[in-house]
Write a protein that holds these residues in place. Sequence first.
Motif, short mmCIF file in Angstrom:
data_model
loop_
_atom_site.label_atom_id
_atom_site.label_comp_id
_atom_site.label_asym_id
_atom_site.label_seq_id
_atom_site.Cartn_x
_atom_site.Cartn_y
_atom_site.Cartn_z
N ASP A 1 1.24 -1.26 -7.55
CA ASP A 1 0.55 -0.08 -8.07
C ASP A 1 -0.02 0.73 -6.90
OD1 ASP A 1 1.06 -0.85 -10.71
OD2 ASP A 1 -0.75 -2.07 -10.78
N LEU A 2 0.00 2.04 -7.06
CA LEU A 2 -0.58 2.90 -6.04
C LEU A 2 -2.10 2.79 -6.08
CD1 LEU A 2 1.61 6.11 -6.42
CD2 LEU A 2 1.76 4.35 -4.65
N LEU A 3 -2.72 2.93 -4.93
CA LEU A 3 -4.17 2.95 -4.88
C LEU A 3 -4.70 4.18 -5.59
CD1 LEU A 3 -4.85 1.91 -1.18
CD2 LEU A 3 -5.36 0.60 -3.22
N THR A 4 -5.87 4.08 -6.14
CA THR A 4 -6.49 5.22 -6.81
C THR A 4 -7.44 5.95 -5.87
OG1 THR A 4 -8.24 3.79 -7.65
CG2 THR A 4 -6.32 4.13 -9.08
N GLU A 5 -7.36 5.63 -4.58
CA GLU A 5 -8.20 6.25 -3.57
C GLU A 5 -7.35 6.51 -2.33
OE1 GLU A 5 -10.93 2.97 -3.30
OE2 GLU A 5 -9.86 2.08 -1.63
N ALA A 6 -7.83 7.40 -1.50
CA ALA A 6 -7.14 7.67 -0.24
C ALA A 6 -7.37 6.54 0.75
CB ALA A 6 -7.64 8.98 0.35
N PHE A 7 -6.38 6.28 1.59
CA PHE A 7 -6.58 5.32 2.67
C PHE A 7 -7.58 5.92 3.66
CE2 PHE A 7 -2.30 3.94 1.32
CZ PHE A 7 -2.57 2.59 1.14
N GLN A 8 -8.45 5.05 4.17
CA GLN A 8 -9.43 5.48 5.15
C GLN A 8 -9.36 4.53 6.34
OE1 GLN A 8 -13.32 6.13 3.56
NE2 GLN A 8 -12.53 7.09 1.71
N ALA A 9 -9.35 5.09 7.54
CA ALA A 9 -9.20 4.27 8.74
C ALA A 9 -10.23 3.15 8.79
CB ALA A 9 -9.31 5.15 9.99
N SER A 10 -11.45 3.44 8.43
CA SER A 10 -12.51 2.45 8.53
C SER A 10 -12.38 1.32 7.51
CB SER A 10 -13.88 3.11 8.36
OG SER A 10 -13.98 3.70 7.07
N ALA A 11 -11.57 1.54 6.47
CA ALA A 11 -11.42 0.54 5.41
C ALA A 11 -9.98 0.10 5.23
CB ALA A 11 -11.95 1.11 4.09
N LEU A 12 -9.07 0.51 6.11
CA LEU A 12 -7.65 0.28 5.91
C LEU A 12 -7.28 -1.19 5.74
CD1 LEU A 12 -4.86 1.51 5.62
CD2 LEU A 12 -4.64 1.41 8.11
N SER A 13 -7.78 -2.04 6.59
CA SER A 13 -7.44 -3.46 6.50
C SER A 13 -7.87 -4.03 5.14
CB SER A 13 -8.09 -4.24 7.64
OG SER A 13 -7.71 -5.59 7.56
N GLU A 14 -9.07 -3.72 4.73
CA GLU A 14 -9.57 -4.21 3.44
C GLU A 14 -8.76 -3.62 2.28
OE1 GLU A 14 -13.67 -4.39 0.78
OE2 GLU A 14 -13.70 -3.40 2.72
N GLN A 15 -8.42 -2.33 2.36
CA GLN A 15 -7.63 -1.69 1.31
C GLN A 15 -6.26 -2.35 1.18
OE1 GLN A 15 -8.19 2.34 2.91
NE2 GLN A 15 -8.88 2.94 0.85
N LEU A 16 -5.60 -2.63 2.30
CA LEU A 16 -4.28 -3.26 2.26
C LEU A 16 -4.37 -4.70 1.76
CD1 LEU A 16 -2.66 -1.88 5.51
CD2 LEU A 16 -2.17 -1.20 3.15
N THR A 17 -5.39 -5.43 2.17
CA THR A 17 -5.59 -6.80 1.70
C THR A 17 -5.79 -6.81 0.18
OG1 THR A 17 -6.48 -7.57 3.79
CG2 THR A 17 -7.10 -8.82 1.83
N GLY B 1 0.78 -1.23 0.00
CA GLY B 1 0.00 0.00 0.00
C GLY B 1 0.81 1.28 0.00
N VAL B 2 1.99 1.24 0.63
CA VAL B 2 2.83 2.44 0.74
C VAL B 2 4.18 2.09 0.14
CG1 VAL B 2 3.89 4.09 2.32
CG2 VAL B 2 1.63 3.13 2.84
N ASN B 3 4.50 2.71 -1.00
CA ASN B 3 5.74 2.39 -1.70
C ASN B 3 6.15 3.55 -2.59
OD1 ASN B 3 4.63 1.87 -4.54
ND2 ASN B 3 3.29 0.62 -3.26
N CYS B 4 7.25 3.37 -3.31
CA CYS B 4 7.82 4.46 -4.10
C CYS B 4 7.21 4.61 -5.50
CB CYS B 4 9.32 4.29 -4.21
SG CYS B 4 9.81 2.91 -5.27
N ALA B 5 6.39 3.67 -5.92
CA ALA B 5 5.69 3.72 -7.20
C ALA B 5 6.59 3.51 -8.42
CB ALA B 5 4.89 5.01 -7.34
N SER B 6 7.74 2.88 -8.22
CA SER B 6 8.56 2.53 -9.38
C SER B 6 7.86 1.40 -10.14
CB SER B 6 9.95 2.07 -8.93
OG SER B 6 9.87 0.80 -8.34
N LEU B 7 8.37 1.04 -11.29
CA LEU B 7 7.76 -0.03 -12.09
C LEU B 7 7.66 -1.34 -11.33
CD1 LEU B 7 9.40 0.53 -15.59
CD2 LEU B 7 7.03 0.98 -14.92
N SER B 8 8.63 -1.63 -10.49
CA SER B 8 8.65 -2.89 -9.75
C SER B 8 7.76 -2.88 -8.51
CB SER B 8 10.08 -3.21 -9.31
OG SER B 8 10.89 -3.43 -10.43
#
Length: 99
Positions: free
Chosen positions: A15-31, A5-12
């Motif tokens: 992919d970055l999320l297309t939405e902001a992280f939200q506390a209420s959905a963080l676990s699901e977003q990371l999964t 979920g948190v990275n430098c966004a290089s080709l390797s």
Amino acid sequence: RIHAGVNCASLSCPDLLTEAFQASALSEQLTNATRRWLQNPTKNPGKQSDGSLKLSKIFDWYGADFVQDSGSIQAFVKKCNPAWSDVSASAGIPFEPYQ
């Protein structure tokens, strides 16, 4: 899972999320981010004909984090990517070159 979920966004990198992280959905977003990253063959080619599991260089650099989470890198990827559920616990892990 934070590495997906948190990275430098290089080709390797995952992919970055297309939405902001939200506390209420963080676990699901990371999964979901982890699952997408592991299922992307340009970032994690996966099972090889020799039984090894070719993975992102991130697994080399931060291997201890994945071991802490699941006991081994193999166990982590098996848990997060159902397509690799038959990977041997002793499968070799060559790492994809970093780009």
